[in-house]
Write a protein that holds these residues in place. Structure first.
Motif: not given
Length: 762
Positions: A323-338
């Motif tokens: 959840s921390l690394i994937l968003p960095k390499f797809v250019g989007r913030k983590l969906f559904g953080f809560k």
């Protein structure tokens, strides 16, 4: 062959190769000079006083980053040791007979591989990552208890030595036997590695073997170390985080480490107590787990009450890294953080309510088994929430081809397969059938290898510039990551295939008809081993020879607003130590897709447009499915007249869901499926098929699903009858596709999303 000599030789050989790599890379090292250039080939002498100072520094440090590196180094060494066990197991299984190692040696390898990897590799390595990065992520100066942190780590090396003292004593004895009489070494040869399975089931674990006592003490000591670390993580997150960081904006990795540590506090003390009870049974005549006392089943309850939460103790940190690394390499913030946070907490709670699904074949009361089946299925829901959120995070993202990306995407795929097969095993009849087969081995290794080590590798690549100030070999990393994902899929999906064929697990020998698949699995295992050695080489060589970092933002995180606190710390360090100024991106873009209109003010206003769209699409789909099924039925009726299609196929269809064998019931079910399942699937997938969402798309869709119909309704036709059957099936499905797509288009159902640049604007 002498297993102990082979294993220790391989282990020492890998360590020596690492040392040689370091020495060669260090001699060719290029270091930055004060003026910003680089001096090539400068040789630095390392004296005895330097070695003494380094030893004192690393054995007395309380710095969280240095202790984190010690944890990571220890976990890597344990992984190499346990990995050699695995390679030796797979090599043994190349042939059906036990002609490489004996059955006793196979059981020793099997026992120590599981314990080494679970207890001494995965948990310490995640604790190392947490030690290094968690304080940086939450703005803390250090862990809450720095000295206790050091104590927690330095408890682990003696614990590993105690647990694996058998092979150390055996090799030591064989070496000393060349110099002294063998009679002097009786005590060393008495310590033989246990062959009782990593789960330590009594009465096998009550058999006389002095090394089992040392193994129990080593596991108990490791549990103390893990509990110390968990207390430190909880206290650090709760009390040491920066004032600007509250529970709402605490990063996802810290959330996962917090929940993991909470699970540790409840699980590991129980394991420690059970191990002491087992030790007393072995040495002091108690009967906690003896047949005449509490019974062997009591051990299974206590062990698995720790054992299944332990799965999530090593799984949750991996999901946190994802959840921390994937968003960095797809250019989007983590969906559904809560929701990911809530799912993590739910997993932590539910993990203590599923342990007895490991015991469905032990004669547990059926009512108890049913309750554990329900909770075992339920715990899949929060895991599925994570998967859907990860996939949605990638949706419409600017996906970057990099080693962490390959590892993240590969992990998601392998985890889906491993997770779904786990749901099957949660169902009592399925578990009873496959519990003792390789299906279970394939399932849990798709989790244990499919996401946990892969996310460790992803983290090592992601944070490598921060850790070393250099960049690794990216081309080698891409190849290594692809090889690792492919090897994992090949190995453990093959083991699942062996399980489908009902090959029993935990046996050193097997019937010859399974040898081909065992060879495939072994080839996959060696692919994994080769990829791990590639990673190890890349990490060591690049530490000295990698391209020096000239920016604090090597992954261009500032461009999407994902420059997290640990990189800010790295930026300050580079500016302070090397005079590299903070970098600014050429372009800044939102890391999310904003809404195209204002959000409706009420819950009803939010739900109604979606519900109306779904209802319209479902209605159009059902109507189109009815029209298409009617057209399809006409062609199938012609096939019945010509004798190439049997109406009894519909009767068989009814029996699949428990209905009486009836052509009318079967055809009704066929009609309902054509109006619901296949039409809704077409609406979901239509925009990804070639052509517009009209006749061309319908033909493509019908052609794909025709193959499934041809297999399901095949009744033994041969020769020209088979050809005619396939032709009629294809024609019937083409008419179904034309009727379905044409009706939906006529009624104004879902249309293909425009492919213009409009949808890409943010």
């Amino acid at each position: 062959m002498d297993r102990a000599i082979v294993e220790v030789s391989l282990f020492v050989g890998i360590l020596v190769s690492c040392a040689v790599t370091v020495v060669l890379a260090r001699r060719l090292r290029t270091d930055p000079s004060p003026d910003g250039g680089y001096i090539a080939g400068r040789e630095r002498r390392f004296s005895l006083s330097d070695a003494r100072a380094a030893a004192v520094r690393w054995t007395t440090t309380t710095n969280h980053r240095e202790i984190g590196l010690l944890y990571i180094a220890f976990g890597t060494v344990a992984a190499i040791w346990g990995g050699i066990d695995a390679m030796m197991i797979r090599t043994h299984l190349l042939t059906p007979e036990a002609n490489l190692w004996t059955e006793q040696t196979y059981n020793e390898l099997f026992t120590m591989h599981g314990l080494t990897m679970l207890i001494f590799f995965v948990t310490p390595l995640f604790f190392g990552i947490g030690n290094y990065f968690l304080p940086l992520l939450i703005g803390a100066d250090d862990m809450a208890f720095p000295r206790l942190n050091a104590v927690g780590f330095w408890t682990l090396p003696p614990a590993l030595l105690l647990a694996r003292l058998g092979i150390v004593a055996e090799v030591t004895g064989k070496v000393l036997a060349l110099l002294v009489p063998a009679d002097w070494l009786t005590a060393l040869f008495a310590l033989r590695e246990p062959a009782i399975g990593w789960y330590l089931y009594p009465p096998l674990s009550l058999a006389p073997n002095p090394q089992t006592n040392f193994l129990i003490l080593g596991l108990h000591l490791s549990g103390i170390a893990t509990t110390i670390g968990a207390i430190n993580f909880i206290t650090t997150v709760v009390y040491e985080r920066d004032e600007s960081i509250g529970w709402a904006n605490l990063d996802i990795f810290s959330w996962n480490m917090l929940v993991t540590s909470a699970i540790v506090l409840f699980a590991f003390p129980l394991l420690g107590t059970a191990l002491l009870m087992l030790l007393f049974d072995r040495n002091f005549g108690t009967t906690f787990f003896a047949v005449e006392g509490g019974g062997p089943i009591l051990w299974q309850h206590l062990f698995w009450f720790w054992g299944h939460p332990e799965v999530y103790i090593i799984f949750l940190p991996a999901t946190g890294l994802m959840s921390l690394i994937l968003p960095k390499f797809v250019g989007r913030k983590l969906f559904g953080f809560k929701f990911i946070v809530y799912s993590t907490i739910a997993i932590g709670v539910l993990s203590f309510s599923v342990w007895a699904h490991h015991m469905f074949v032990t004669g547990v009361d059926p009512r108890v088994r049913a309750s554990f089946m329900a909770t075992s299925v339920a715990i899949a829901v929060p895991s599925a929430i994570k998967v859907f959120n990860w996939i949605t995070t990638m949706w419409n993202g600017d996906v970057r081809l990099a080693a962490p990306t390959i590892l993240c995407v590969g992990s998601i795929g392998l985890f889906i397969v491993g997770g779904v097969t786990g749901i099957f095993l949660a169902v009592i009849p399925v578990d009873i059938m496959y519990h003792g087969t390789y299906y279970v081995v394939g399932h849990f290794h798709l989790i244990l290898m499919g996401i946990i080590p892969l996310m460790m590798f992803a983290a090592s690549y992601y944070w490598y510039p921060l850790l070393t100030g250099r960049m690794y070999d990216r081309r080698l990393a891409l190849f290594q990551s692809s090889l690792l994902v492919a090897g994992s899929a090949l190995t453990f999906m093959t083991l699942m295939a062996l399980g489908f064929l009902e090959l029993p697990r935990r046996y050193a020998t097997y019937p010859p008809q399974y040898s081909a698949l065992q060879v495939v699995a072994t080839v996959g295992a060696f692919i994994i081993g080769i990829s791990v050695l590639m990673w190890l080489y890349n990490m060591l060589w690049s530490y000295f020879q990698g391209t020096p970092i000239e920016t604090s933002d090597p992954w261009e995180l500032k461009a999407t607003g994902q420059f997290t606190p640990e990189w800010q710390w790295f930026e300050d360090r580079l500016e302070r130590e090397r005079g590299i100024p903070p970098s600014e991106p050429e372009e800044v873009r939102p890391s999310y897709v904003p809404a195209r209109e204002e959000r409706p003010p009420s819950l009803y206003g939010r739900i109604w447009p979606v519900a109306r769209t779904v209802a319209n699409d479902a209605g159009a789909g059902a109507t189109g499915g009815f029209v298409g099924t009617m057209l399809m039925s006409g062609v199938l009726f012609g096939a019945v007249i010509l004798g190439v299609f049997d109406l009894e196929s519909f009767a068989n269809l009814a029996t699949f869901i428990g209905l009486p064998s009836s052509v009318a019931l079967g055809y009704t079910l066929f009609l309902v499926g054509g109006m619901t399942v296949w039409s809704l699937l077409f609406l979901s997938l239509g925009e990804y098929l070639p052509g517009e969402l009209t006749l061309v798309t319908g033909l493509w869709y019908a052609t794909v699903i025709a193959s499934g119909f041809a297999i399901a309704f095949y009744t033994g036709q041969t020769d020209l009858e088979l050809v005619a059957y396939l032709v009629f099936v294809l024609l019937a499905h083409w008419l179904y596709g034309l009727g379905l797509a044409g009706t939906i288009a006529y009624l104004g159902g879902r249309q293909r999303r425009p492919s213009t640049g409009e949808t890409d604007q943010e």
